[in-house]
Design a protein around this motif. Structure first.
Motif: not given
Length: 354
Positions: A47-76
């Motif tokens: 998703l980041l590569e599409r958003q930014i237009g370039a691949k983001v090196p793995a050491e530069r980002f962290g990502a987590y599953e969250v559920d802010f609408n409490l529907d049981g399916f994750s947002e990133i």
């Protein structure tokens, strides 16, 4: 392979959304959480590569599953590090699957990307189904499509006389305890204030107040759906007021990873193969590359809760690549397809509608 069965954080206002490996390293080892984070990172990389237009090196980002609408399916939820962040290609990102695709939903808020992750928190209230986010000094609320500065939302000025009276009567017991009247009045006033904040119309408030009466006739036909939406907003306001007072809390905005002991797994190969498999991409509940990606992310998270090991994950990866058959899998692990089908059922049950 069938996607159906073979036979047919406790959440509180002060919880911070920790980011990056430094915070994780200080915690005791939590393999289910590590598996969840690994899946989130893989999905985020796409998703980041599409958003930014370039691949983001793995050491530069962290990502987590969250559920802010409490529907049981994750947002990133993602944080991309950059000492000289421009607020466009780095900082905070939140990807939500709605309709056919993932959308980034923080970028329209000025300065949101530049928020220090340690100053991101969960609000007490929901708006239009999503929990508010506190981004440093900015309270962000859901506008139906994305998060926006809550100060830009229109409010309403209402006459709450009938509602306060009906609410107090509804909440009061026949034998009130000491201090109950004050508590009830405070709760009803909080709900009324929230109704004004989210822009209730006077007619809606009066109808909701009337619903406390035993003689209330519940709307049917064309009026039933708007009524249900009104009740949901009112219930969310009530829960938010209970959160503020410490009486209650929202259900966790994180995921139950099951009680099955897990191994730390590598999901990357599976998550490369799964979204492009025809029976995933063309399933009636998917039908788009992003929805296939989201479903595969869910499958990857659910599989370890069914006891699937790295060997099993590798076998499923081969299957999704059309390299082996059902019979080949059964010959090596007779329980693997059943575990996969249970995971599939769980994911399809909570998968968001288009």
């Amino acid at each position: 392979m069938r996607l159906f069965s073979r036979g047919a954080i406790a959440l509180a206002v002060t919880i911070l959304l920790g980011c990056m490996a430094g915070a994780v390293a200080q915690q005791t080892e939590n393999i289910p959480q590590q598996n969840s984070d690994a899946i989130a990172r893989k999905l985020a990389s796409v998703l980041l590569e599409r958003q930014i237009g370039a691949k983001v090196p793995a050491e530069r980002f962290g990502a987590y599953e969250v559920d802010f609408n409490l529907d049981g399916f994750s947002e990133i939820y993602v944080y991309v590090q950059d000492p000289a962040c421009d607020g466009v290609k780095c900082g905070l990102f939140l990807f939500v699957l709605e309709g056919d695709g993932y959308r980034e939903v923080l970028g329209d808020i000025p300065g949101a990307r530049l928020t220090d992750p340690a100053k991101v928190g969960l609000g007490a209230f929901k708006r239009k189904g999503f929990i508010d986010l506190q981004l440093n000094q900015t309270l962000a609320s859901w506008n139906g499509e994305r998060y926006a500065d809550s100060s830009t939302f229109p409010a309403s000025s209402l006459d709450g006389t009938a509602f306060i009276a009906a609410c107090r009567k509804n909440k009061s017991s026949e034998q009130p305890e000491e201090g109950e009247a004050e508590r009830v009045t405070s709760e009803c006033q909080c709900q009324f204030n929230r109704f004004q904040t989210i822009g209730f119309a006077q007619a809606d408030l009066d109808t909701y107040a009337a619903s406390f009466s035993e003689n209330f006739v519940y709307p049917t036909g064309d009026r039933e759906k708007p009524w249900q939406a009104l009740v949901k907003d009112a219930e969310d306001a009530g829960t938010g007021c209970d959160v503020v007072s410490g009486k209650s809390q929202w259900q966790p905005a994180y995921f139950n990873h099951g009680d099955q002991q897990q191994q730390r797994l590598d999901f990357d190969a599976f998550l490369d193969a799964c979204p492009v498999q025809d029976f995933i991409l063309t399933n009636r509940k998917t039908g788009s590359p992003d929805r296939a990606l989201g479903l595969c992310g869910c499958l990857a998270r659910e599989l370890p809760t069914q006891g699937v090991t790295q060997t099993g994950m590798d076998l499923l990866t081969q299957y999704y690549r059309d390299e082996i058959s059902d019979a080949d899998i059964d010959a090596q692990d007779s329980e693997l397809l059943a575990a996969h089908d249970k995971a599939s059922d769980a994911c399809l049950a909570q998968f968001p509608a288009k």
